[in-house]
Design a protein around this motif. Sequence first.
Motif, PDB file in Angstrom:
ATOM      1  N   GLN A 295      14.437  40.226  12.804  1.00 53.57           N
ATOM      2  CA  GLN A 295      14.309  40.674  11.213  1.00 53.57           C
ATOM      3  C   GLN A 295      13.492  39.648  10.579  1.00 53.57           C
ATOM      4  O   GLN A 295      12.708  40.044   9.431  1.00 53.57           O
ATOM      5  CB  GLN A 295      15.566  40.832  10.707  1.00 53.57           C
ATOM      6  CG  GLN A 295      16.441  41.931  11.237  1.00 53.57           C
ATOM      7  CD  GLN A 295      17.935  42.039  10.935  1.00 53.57           C
ATOM      8  OE1 GLN A 295      18.456  40.964  10.592  1.00 53.57           O
ATOM      9  NE2 GLN A 295      18.586  43.329  10.713  1.00 53.57           N
ATOM     10  N   LEU A 296      13.767  38.313  10.686  1.00 57.15           N
ATOM     11  CA  LEU A 296      13.211  37.169   9.853  1.00 57.15           C
ATOM     12  C   LEU A 296      11.490  37.230   9.971  1.00 57.15           C
ATOM     13  O   LEU A 296      10.697  37.437   9.143  1.00 57.15           O
ATOM     14  CB  LEU A 296      13.438  35.971  10.512  1.00 57.15           C
ATOM     15  CG  LEU A 296      12.787  34.690   9.598  1.00 57.15           C
ATOM     16  CD1 LEU A 296      13.148  34.778   8.125  1.00 57.15           C
ATOM     17  CD2 LEU A 296      13.310  33.466  10.547  1.00 57.15           C
TER      18      LEU A 296
ATOM     19  N   ALA B 131      13.097  45.624   5.041  1.00 59.09           N
ATOM     20  CA  ALA B 131      11.741  45.188   5.663  1.00 59.09           C
ATOM     21  C   ALA B 131      11.499  45.642   7.047  1.00 59.09           C
ATOM     22  O   ALA B 131      10.225  46.065   6.989  1.00 59.09           O
ATOM     23  CB  ALA B 131      11.812  43.767   5.407  1.00 59.09           C
ATOM     24  N   SER B 132      12.419  45.673   7.896  1.00 57.29           N
ATOM     25  CA  SER B 132      11.999  45.946   9.287  1.00 57.29           C
ATOM     26  C   SER B 132      11.738  47.433   9.404  1.00 57.29           C
ATOM     27  O   SER B 132      10.913  47.979  10.364  1.00 57.29           O
ATOM     28  CB  SER B 132      13.600  45.702  10.019  1.00 57.29           C
ATOM     29  OG  SER B 132      13.791  44.298  10.039  1.00 57.29           O
ATOM     30  N   GLY B 133      12.609  48.277   8.529  1.00 53.68           N
ATOM     31  CA  GLY B 133      12.212  49.829   8.582  1.00 53.68           C
ATOM     32  C   GLY B 133      10.761  49.940   8.055  1.00 53.68           C
ATOM     33  O   GLY B 133       9.978  51.000   8.560  1.00 53.68           O
ATOM     34  N   PHE B 134      10.263  49.596   6.906  1.00 49.15           N
ATOM     35  CA  PHE B 134       9.019  49.665   6.234  1.00 49.15           C
ATOM     36  C   PHE B 134       8.157  49.201   7.107  1.00 49.15           C
ATOM     37  O   PHE B 134       6.865  49.631   7.067  1.00 49.15           O
ATOM     38  CB  PHE B 134       9.070  49.113   4.738  1.00 49.15           C
ATOM     39  CG  PHE B 134       9.814  49.808   3.835  1.00 49.15           C
ATOM     40  CD1 PHE B 134       9.495  51.480   3.842  1.00 49.15           C
ATOM     41  CD2 PHE B 134      10.716  49.200   3.076  1.00 49.15           C
ATOM     42  CE1 PHE B 134      10.295  51.936   2.736  1.00 49.15           C
ATOM     43  CE2 PHE B 134      11.416  49.784   1.859  1.00 49.15           C
ATOM     44  CZ  PHE B 134      11.291  51.289   1.939  1.00 49.15           C
TER      45      PHE B 134
ATOM     46  N   SER C 268       9.359  32.022  15.082  1.00 54.43           N
ATOM     47  CA  SER C 268       9.482  33.116  14.644  1.00 54.43           C
ATOM     48  C   SER C 268       8.542  33.281  13.282  1.00 54.43           C
ATOM     49  O   SER C 268       7.686  34.017  13.168  1.00 54.43           O
ATOM     50  CB  SER C 268      10.693  33.685  14.166  1.00 54.43           C
ATOM     51  OG  SER C 268      11.758  33.611  15.276  1.00 54.43           O
ATOM     52  N   ILE C 269       8.576  32.316  12.653  1.00 49.41           N
ATOM     53  CA  ILE C 269       7.626  32.004  11.537  1.00 49.41           C
ATOM     54  C   ILE C 269       6.333  32.100  11.912  1.00 49.41           C
ATOM     55  O   ILE C 269       5.371  32.510  11.412  1.00 49.41           O
ATOM     56  CB  ILE C 269       8.007  30.944  10.535  1.00 49.41           C
ATOM     57  CG1 ILE C 269       9.446  31.133   9.860  1.00 49.41           C
ATOM     58  CG2 ILE C 269       6.828  30.573   9.638  1.00 49.41           C
ATOM     59  CD1 ILE C 269       9.965  29.976   9.190  1.00 49.41           C
ATOM     60  N   LEU C 270       6.055  31.176  13.042  1.00 47.76           N
ATOM     61  CA  LEU C 270       4.610  30.963  13.562  1.00 47.76           C
ATOM     62  C   LEU C 270       3.961  32.091  13.922  1.00 47.76           C
ATOM     63  O   LEU C 270       2.898  32.703  13.590  1.00 47.76           O
ATOM     64  CB  LEU C 270       4.811  29.837  14.693  1.00 47.76           C
ATOM     65  CG  LEU C 270       3.365  29.537  15.505  1.00 47.76           C
ATOM     66  CD1 LEU C 270       2.449  28.966  14.407  1.00 47.76           C
ATOM     67  CD2 LEU C 270       3.612  28.406  16.400  1.00 47.76           C
ATOM     68  N   TRP C 271       4.872  32.872  14.933  1.00 50.64           N
ATOM     69  CA  TRP C 271       4.077  34.177  15.522  1.00 50.64           C
ATOM     70  C   TRP C 271       4.044  35.382  14.400  1.00 50.64           C
ATOM     71  O   TRP C 271       3.062  36.134  14.186  1.00 50.64           O
ATOM     72  CB  TRP C 271       5.024  34.505  16.608  1.00 50.64           C
ATOM     73  CG  TRP C 271       6.212  35.451  16.362  1.00 50.64           C
ATOM     74  CD1 TRP C 271       7.622  34.684  16.663  1.00 50.64           C
ATOM     75  CD2 TRP C 271       6.671  36.649  15.778  1.00 50.64           C
ATOM     76  NE1 TRP C 271       8.504  35.739  16.199  1.00 50.64           N
ATOM     77  CE2 TRP C 271       8.203  36.873  15.791  1.00 50.64           C
ATOM     78  CE3 TRP C 271       5.848  37.981  15.525  1.00 50.64           C
ATOM     79  CZ2 TRP C 271       8.454  37.910  15.316  1.00 50.64           C
ATOM     80  CZ3 TRP C 271       6.413  38.763  15.041  1.00 50.64           C
ATOM     81  CH2 TRP C 271       8.002  39.092  14.868  1.00 50.64           C
TER      82      TRP C 271
END
Length: 362
Positions: free
Chosen positions: A9-10, A143-146, A215-218
């Motif tokens: 999600q992040l 955010a995940s849905g959109f 996670s932020i990097l990818w």
Amino acid sequence: MMQRISQLQLGLLIIMFHFSTATGFLMALIFSKAEYDGWLVILFSAAGGLLITYVSVALGRQRENEFIVHYGKELLGRWLHIVMMVGTSFFFIHLASIVLRQLTDFLVQIYLPTTPSWMIATLMGFSAAIAVRSGLETIFRCASGFFFIVFGVIAIAPMLVGNELNGDRAAALWTHLYDWKFLASSYTFIPWFGEMFLVLFIFPNIANSQKTYRSILWSTLFTVVFIEMVFVLCLLLFGAHLSAQMSYPILEVVRFIRIGDFLENLDPFLVAVWTASILVKISILLYISILIPIQLLGLKDTRPFTFTFGAIMIGLSMHMVGNMIELGKFVIKSWPNFAMLVECLPVIYWIIALIKKRRSNA
């Protein structure tokens, strides 16, 4: 009970966070500042943003289960910490108001020219406030849905406009590197990627927080690929100079997409979905701007203050500048300095935390 945000999600929120404003509002500014070197500006800006975010994540990992607003006073002292946190809260609500103003100007100029700006800003701001009142987890789920809708459409865009592309312009991507102007231009856009430092303020809400920077990097790399794709599409369709003159180059790219006679233009549908992603960004910025003063006051619930801060955001968006031209100049010339200052504040906390840790181990 503390809400938990998964690493997936992040990552998806960060992708939406960057892509929504970079493609819609910043693309013309990138062309105006760097022209053909814009693709390098995007790369260097993302790298600078990742560097800023690394410090924030490193600071957050030192005390994973505590909020920086709570323990920061142990590092800097009570009053200095309060001043810095109040300034950071203003930064987030000001940034939210900038994005809201950009969205309002876009809708008024393109689709609703006879509708008062204040009405559109109020409706959009109220929608964001409702999302904030629903909670942090709700914002991340939206955010995940959109994400799958927005990027599903963006991924097929090159195939739908392929016949209109001028491949000869592609050579300009590597033949304009001799002056190195893109290094100076990158400074203007680093803060837009540096906004990721907001994870510091929700760090205890993130599950498996030791994986946060990965996670932020990818997610940043994924975003850069799509932003670069949009940049190249605009370049091959219109060229650098014409793209710089357009207010919204990506909108003109979308208008080249036609699927048969039954659907002449896809832009109303795509803009509706993209607007929702903008509201997600406004919502998370507004949420953190409320969270900081709430934690300073020792309160636990952000909901009673949601509409108050939402009204402040709407007021700022309407009165910060007079028109779109002034807003563009402000974003390029003034905003980067203030944003860089605030986004680098965690460096002070991080350095002091390292010094105290070494002294305690000595």
